[in-house]
Design a protein around this motif. Structure first.
Motif, PDB file in Angstrom:
ATOM      1  N   LYS A 170     -17.023  -0.107  -9.494  1.00 20.42           N
ATOM      2  CA  LYS A 170     -15.557  -0.056  -9.490  1.00 20.42           C
ATOM      3  C   LYS A 170     -15.072   1.376  -9.474  1.00 20.42           C
ATOM      4  O   LYS A 170     -14.179   1.739  -8.726  1.00 20.42           O
ATOM      5  CB  LYS A 170     -15.005  -0.780 -10.715  1.00 20.42           C
ATOM      6  CG  LYS A 170     -13.485  -0.787 -10.779  1.00 20.42           C
ATOM      7  CD  LYS A 170     -12.994  -1.528 -11.993  1.00 20.42           C
ATOM      8  CE  LYS A 170     -11.475  -1.524 -12.060  1.00 20.42           C
ATOM      9  NZ  LYS A 170     -10.986  -2.222 -13.246  1.00 20.42           N
ATOM     10  N   ASP A 171     -15.670   2.237 -10.299  1.00 23.98           N
ATOM     11  CA  ASP A 171     -15.261   3.631 -10.337  1.00 23.98           C
ATOM     12  C   ASP A 171     -15.563   4.312  -9.016  1.00 23.98           C
ATOM     13  O   ASP A 171     -14.809   5.159  -8.550  1.00 23.98           O
ATOM     14  CB  ASP A 171     -15.956   4.357 -11.489  1.00 23.98           C
ATOM     15  CG  ASP A 171     -15.451   3.904 -12.841  1.00 23.98           C
ATOM     16  OD1 ASP A 171     -16.177   4.115 -13.825  1.00 23.98           O
ATOM     17  OD2 ASP A 171     -14.343   3.332 -12.904  1.00 23.98           O
ATOM     18  N   GLY A 172     -16.683   3.916  -8.405  1.00 23.85           N
ATOM     19  CA  GLY A 172     -17.030   4.533  -7.139  1.00 23.85           C
ATOM     20  C   GLY A 172     -16.027   4.196  -6.069  1.00 23.85           C
ATOM     21  O   GLY A 172     -15.701   5.018  -5.217  1.00 23.85           O
ATOM     22  N   ALA A 173     -15.505   2.954  -6.107  1.00 28.42           N
ATOM     23  CA  ALA A 173     -14.523   2.562  -5.103  1.00 28.42           C
ATOM     24  C   ALA A 173     -13.222   3.293  -5.290  1.00 28.42           C
ATOM     25  O   ALA A 173     -12.534   3.616  -4.337  1.00 28.42           O
ATOM     26  CB  ALA A 173     -14.299   1.048  -5.174  1.00 28.42           C
ATOM     27  N   GLU A 174     -12.885   3.576  -6.554  1.00 27.39           N
ATOM     28  CA  GLU A 174     -11.585   4.181  -6.818  1.00 27.39           C
ATOM     29  C   GLU A 174     -11.636   5.685  -6.963  1.00 27.39           C
ATOM     30  O   GLU A 174     -10.790   6.397  -6.456  1.00 27.39           O
ATOM     31  CB  GLU A 174     -10.989   3.561  -8.090  1.00 27.39           C
ATOM     32  CG  GLU A 174      -9.678   4.195  -8.533  1.00 27.39           C
ATOM     33  CD  GLU A 174      -8.638   4.184  -7.436  1.00 27.39           C
ATOM     34  OE1 GLU A 174      -7.817   5.120  -7.372  1.00 27.39           O
ATOM     35  OE2 GLU A 174      -8.661   3.256  -6.621  1.00 27.39           O
ATOM     36  N   ASP A 175     -12.685   6.201  -7.665  1.00 24.58           N
ATOM     37  CA  ASP A 175     -12.684   7.621  -7.991  1.00 24.58           C
ATOM     38  C   ASP A 175     -13.740   8.413  -7.226  1.00 24.58           C
ATOM     39  O   ASP A 175     -13.982   9.571  -7.514  1.00 24.58           O
ATOM     40  CB  ASP A 175     -12.922   7.805  -9.494  1.00 24.58           C
ATOM     41  CG  ASP A 175     -11.794   7.190 -10.304  1.00 24.58           C
ATOM     42  OD1 ASP A 175     -10.652   7.272  -9.837  1.00 24.58           O
ATOM     43  OD2 ASP A 175     -12.085   6.632 -11.372  1.00 24.58           O
ATOM     44  N   GLY A 176     -14.379   7.771  -6.244  1.00 29.85           N
ATOM     45  CA  GLY A 176     -15.397   8.471  -5.484  1.00 29.85           C
ATOM     46  C   GLY A 176     -14.795   9.465  -4.525  1.00 29.85           C
ATOM     47  O   GLY A 176     -13.620   9.788  -4.545  1.00 29.85           O
ATOM     48  N   LEU A 177     -15.641   9.933  -3.619  1.00 24.40           N
ATOM     49  CA  LEU A 177     -15.216  10.983  -2.706  1.00 24.40           C
ATOM     50  C   LEU A 177     -14.450  10.443  -1.515  1.00 24.40           C
ATOM     51  O   LEU A 177     -13.929  11.221  -0.728  1.00 24.40           O
ATOM     52  CB  LEU A 177     -16.454  11.765  -2.219  1.00 24.40           C
ATOM     53  CG  LEU A 177     -17.265  12.469  -3.311  1.00 24.40           C
ATOM     54  CD1 LEU A 177     -18.487  13.132  -2.687  1.00 24.40           C
ATOM     55  CD2 LEU A 177     -16.405  13.503  -4.031  1.00 24.40           C
ATOM     56  N   SER A 178     -14.391   9.109  -1.346  1.00 25.42           N
ATOM     57  CA  SER A 178     -13.781   8.541  -0.142  1.00 25.42           C
ATOM     58  C   SER A 178     -12.305   8.892  -0.060  1.00 25.42           C
ATOM     59  O   SER A 178     -11.851   9.487   0.900  1.00 25.42           O
ATOM     60  CB  SER A 178     -13.996   7.032  -0.107  1.00 25.42           C
ATOM     61  OG  SER A 178     -13.534   6.457  -1.318  1.00 25.42           O
ATOM     62  N   GLY A 179     -11.516   8.536  -1.090  1.00 26.24           N
ATOM     63  CA  GLY A 179     -10.106   8.900  -1.133  1.00 26.24           C
ATOM     64  C   GLY A 179      -9.360   8.544   0.125  1.00 26.24           C
ATOM     65  O   GLY A 179      -8.735   9.392   0.748  1.00 26.24           O
ATOM     66  N   TYR A 180      -9.388   7.274   0.510  1.00 26.12           N
ATOM     67  CA  TYR A 180      -8.800   6.880   1.776  1.00 26.12           C
ATOM     68  C   TYR A 180      -7.276   6.786   1.730  1.00 26.12           C
ATOM     69  O   TYR A 180      -6.613   6.934   2.755  1.00 26.12           O
ATOM     70  CB  TYR A 180      -9.367   5.527   2.215  1.00 26.12           C
ATOM     71  CG  TYR A 180     -10.852   5.536   2.494  1.00 26.12           C
ATOM     72  CD1 TYR A 180     -11.422   6.486   3.337  1.00 26.12           C
ATOM     73  CD2 TYR A 180     -11.694   4.585   1.910  1.00 26.12           C
ATOM     74  CE1 TYR A 180     -12.782   6.497   3.602  1.00 26.12           C
ATOM     75  CE2 TYR A 180     -13.060   4.581   2.165  1.00 26.12           C
ATOM     76  CZ  TYR A 180     -13.598   5.530   3.014  1.00 26.12           C
ATOM     77  OH  TYR A 180     -14.938   5.535   3.274  1.00 26.12           O
ATOM     78  N   ALA A 181      -6.706   6.494   0.584  1.00 22.97           N
ATOM     79  CA  ALA A 181      -5.257   6.269   0.507  1.00 22.97           C
ATOM     80  C   ALA A 181      -4.503   7.571   0.761  1.00 22.97           C
ATOM     81  O   ALA A 181      -4.732   8.564   0.081  1.00 22.97           O
ATOM     82  CB  ALA A 181      -4.876   5.693  -0.856  1.00 22.97           C
ATOM     83  N   PRO A 182      -3.576   7.598   1.726  1.00 23.94           N
ATOM     84  CA  PRO A 182      -2.813   8.826   2.001  1.00 23.94           C
ATOM     85  C   PRO A 182      -1.686   9.004   1.003  1.00 23.94           C
ATOM     86  O   PRO A 182      -1.259   8.054   0.340  1.00 23.94           O
ATOM     87  CB  PRO A 182      -2.265   8.583   3.412  1.00 23.94           C
ATOM     88  CG  PRO A 182      -2.063   7.095   3.453  1.00 23.94           C
ATOM     89  CD  PRO A 182      -3.211   6.508   2.641  1.00 23.94           C
ATOM     90  N   ALA A 183      -1.183  10.223   0.899  1.00 25.84           N
ATOM     91  CA  ALA A 183      -0.034  10.487   0.023  1.00 25.84           C
ATOM     92  C   ALA A 183       1.243   9.912   0.610  1.00 25.84           C
ATOM     93  O   ALA A 183       2.175   9.579  -0.116  1.00 25.84           O
ATOM     94  CB  ALA A 183       0.115  11.992  -0.201  1.00 25.84           C
ATOM     95  N   SER A 184       1.289   9.772   1.929  1.00 24.99           N
ATOM     96  CA  SER A 184       2.489   9.278   2.604  1.00 24.99           C
ATOM     97  C   SER A 184       2.071   8.528   3.860  1.00 24.99           C
ATOM     98  O   SER A 184       1.032   8.823   4.461  1.00 24.99           O
ATOM     99  CB  SER A 184       3.420  10.441   2.961  1.00 24.99           C
ATOM    100  OG  SER A 184       4.448  10.027   3.832  1.00 24.99           O
ATOM    101  N   ILE A 185       2.874   7.556   4.277  1.00 21.22           N
ATOM    102  CA  ILE A 185       2.614   6.837   5.528  1.00 21.22           C
ATOM    103  C   ILE A 185       3.598   7.252   6.608  1.00 21.22           C
ATOM    104  O   ILE A 185       3.668   6.626   7.663  1.00 21.22           O
ATOM    105  CB  ILE A 185       2.674   5.309   5.321  1.00 21.22           C
ATOM    106  CG1 ILE A 185       4.077   4.875   4.874  1.00 21.22           C
ATOM    107  CG2 ILE A 185       1.610   4.843   4.347  1.00 21.22           C
ATOM    108  CD1 ILE A 185       4.250   3.358   4.835  1.00 21.22           C
ATOM    109  N   ILE A 186       4.363   8.306   6.363  1.00 19.65           N
ATOM    110  CA  ILE A 186       5.365   8.757   7.325  1.00 19.65           C
ATOM    111  C   ILE A 186       4.695   9.134   8.637  1.00 19.65           C
ATOM    112  O   ILE A 186       3.737   9.898   8.672  1.00 19.65           O
ATOM    113  CB  ILE A 186       6.161   9.944   6.768  1.00 19.65           C
ATOM    114  CG1 ILE A 186       7.087   9.472   5.638  1.00 19.65           C
ATOM    115  CG2 ILE A 186       6.987  10.620   7.853  1.00 19.65           C
ATOM    116  CD1 ILE A 186       7.868  10.583   4.985  1.00 19.65           C
ATOM    117  N   GLY A 187       5.211   8.583   9.739  1.00 16.13           N
ATOM    118  CA  GLY A 187       4.712   8.888  11.067  1.00 16.13           C
ATOM    119  C   GLY A 187       3.457   8.129  11.459  1.00 16.13           C
ATOM    120  O   GLY A 187       2.927   8.359  12.548  1.00 16.13           O
ATOM    121  N   LYS A 188       2.958   7.212  10.595  1.00 21.23           N
ATOM    122  CA  LYS A 188       1.736   6.467  10.871  1.00 21.23           C
ATOM    123  C   LYS A 188       2.046   4.972  10.945  1.00 21.23           C
ATOM    124  O   LYS A 188       2.828   4.451  10.152  1.00 21.23           O
ATOM    125  CB  LYS A 188       0.678   6.715   9.784  1.00 21.23           C
ATOM    126  CG  LYS A 188       0.399   8.189   9.496  1.00 21.23           C
ATOM    127  CD  LYS A 188      -0.211   8.905  10.681  1.00 21.23           C
ATOM    128  CE  LYS A 188      -0.565  10.336  10.317  1.00 21.23           C
ATOM    129  NZ  LYS A 188      -1.143  11.082  11.463  1.00 21.23           N
TER     130      LYS A 188
END
Length: 467
Positions: free
Chosen positions: A21-39
């Motif tokens: 669970k921690d790996g999915a959330e706190d690992g190096l992937s970090g897929y969630a962007p800070a903003s979805i503007i323009g995407k």
């Protein structure tokens, strides 16, 4: 002994589960962007993304949302990142079916399992005919695929910031911090929260990326990305490399620049005379310039007895005076009215405009501005080229401008097309009108808004006949 082994076995399983669970959330992937503007972001009830039910494109100034089978209206979208791979998405839209309207409000938890998609779950509140019920919502989504064919051609989100609004004073929403941009590409930051402080320097705009670079007089450069810039509001963010997070700031338009709070300088009604009046509006047409003289601090002029009577002197050399250059007659400057004055000028010429007052034989001059008349840096013409079609040709020799096609139909001002930000070079643009049955065409012109000075240029109008 068996009991101890079984306890250790369960403990290991628990640690493995927590580690995943921690790996999915706190690992190096970090897929969630800070903003979805323009995407682009698409939602589907199942894993087949061809069955998407809504697509979202949120630009800096506009929200677009489309469905496969219905027209959507009354749109809203709020995205908040809550973790490395998680975010909350709240969208609302109305579907119109014949004469019936159905309102959907979805509150979703979204999990990014890759850079371009993942899963979502949450609730969908549905309202229709006075009845409201709530249902579960879950499925899959894709993000930033670059597929914008379901939106119109202008939905790229790249050129949403109108930098012609930038040259103003702005006050930070939640503190005594002021930010002022000047037409000569300099800036001033005044803070007065814990003692009066000033920062001065120069700035540079990158229109393509909506970035502003501030370089202080001490040589430090900071980069800001503008999310919103309108007449009375500026929103931008700065990326912190140490924390990996954005800091957001919202400024509101201000008639003050903060120097009024300087304990060692002038304040309130004791401001320096040279800054009392300024030319705050400039509109350039062929062989004429329209302008408005305004007070720097209009709140200090609250009655007729305090109003100043001012005019403008202007010429082709710096520091014009009323004795050697042309001038306009003086008139009362009412802070609650924008009385526009017009002067005749030659094309392709640099002019210097300088407000002045005269009282008891004493002449006082105020801050002058430099204005290039039409044809100097910007030249353009609009002509009829066919049935209900016009072609605009333009040449830019200096500066960057937001270019649009505007005019008047049936006595009403109309905005026909955004042509985009244009720099040095030549170009053309063809536009065909979708005429209404009762429309009466008056005129159409090409409009240039200078992102550095805020000045507006308008070409000679075209008067094509409706066919």
């Amino acid at each position: 002994m068996k009991t101890i082994k079984f306890f250790l076995f369960c403990t290991c399983l628990l640690m493995i589960a927590c580690g995943d669970k921690d790996g999915a959330e706190d690992g190096l992937s970090g897929y969630a962007p800070a903003s979805i503007i323009g995407k682009d972001l698409s939602l589907s009830r199942d894993s087949d993304m061809d069955n998407w039910y809504v697509k979202i494109l949120q630009t800096r100034n506009e929200l677009k949302m489309v469905a496969q089978d219905w027209e959507l209206g009354n749109l809203s979208c709020q995205y908040d990142k809550t973790g490395n791979n998680q975010a909350k998405l709240k969208i609302s839209y109305t579907i119109t079916i014949l004469d019936k309207q159905v309102r959907h409000t979805e509150e979703l938890d979204i999990l990014f399992t890759s850079e371009h998609g993942g899963t979502f779950s949450g609730t969908d509140k549905v309202s229709s005919d006075g009845n409201t019920y709530e249902q579960e919502a879950s499925g899959y989504f894709t993000f930033d695929t670059g597929e914008l064919s379901d939106f119109d051609d202008e939905a790229t989100g790249d050129e949403d910031v109108d930098f012609s609004y930038l040259c103003n004073s702005w006050k930070f929403r939640s503190s005594e911090k002021y930010l002022t941009f000047y037409p000569d590409k300099t800036y001033l930051i005044v803070t007065n929260d814990n003692g009066y402080r000033e920062e001065r320097g120069s700035y540079r705009i990158d229109v393509a990326t909506s970035l502003i670079y501030l370089t202080s007089d001490q040589g430090t450069t900071k980069q800001y990305e503008v999310d919103l810039l309108i007449k009375n509001e500026l929103e931008w963010r700065q990326y912190n490399q140490q924390t990996g997070k954005y800091s957001y700031e919202t400024y509101l338009y201000s008639d003050k620049n903060g120097t009024e709070n300087n304990p060692g300088g002038s304040s309130g009604t004791e401001e320096s005379e040279s800054d009392v009046l300024y030319v705050g509006y400039v509109y350039i047409r062929a062989e004429r310039i329209d302008f408005i003289i305004r007070y720097k601090n209009p709140e200090n002029y609250t009655s007729d007895s305090k109003y100043l009577k001012a005019g403008l002197c202007y010429g082709t050399s710096p520091h014009p005076t009323i004795t050697k250059d042309r001038k306009t007659s003086k008139s009362i400057i009412d802070p609650d009215e924008d009385g526009c004055t017009t002067i005749s000028v030659d094309k392709s010429t640099i002019y210097y405009l300088r407000p002045y007052t005269e009282e008891n034989g004493k002449i006082t001059y105020y801050k002058e501005i430099e204005v290039a008349s039409f044809g100097k840096y910007v030249d353009a013409n609009v002509e009829s080229v066919g049935k209900n079609t016009v072609k605009a040709n333009y040449t830019i020799t200096s500066g960057t401008y937001k270019v649009s096609l505007e005019g008047v139909i049936s006595g009403r001002l109309q905005h026909f097309a955004d042509i985009g930000y244009k720099g040095i070079g030549e170009g053309s643009y063809t536009y065909t009108f979708d005429w209404g049955f009762n429309n009466r065409f008056d005129r159409i012109s090409l409009i240039f808004r200078d992102i550095n000075t805020g000045y507006t240029y308008e070409s000679d109008p075209c008067y094509p006949a409706q066919q």
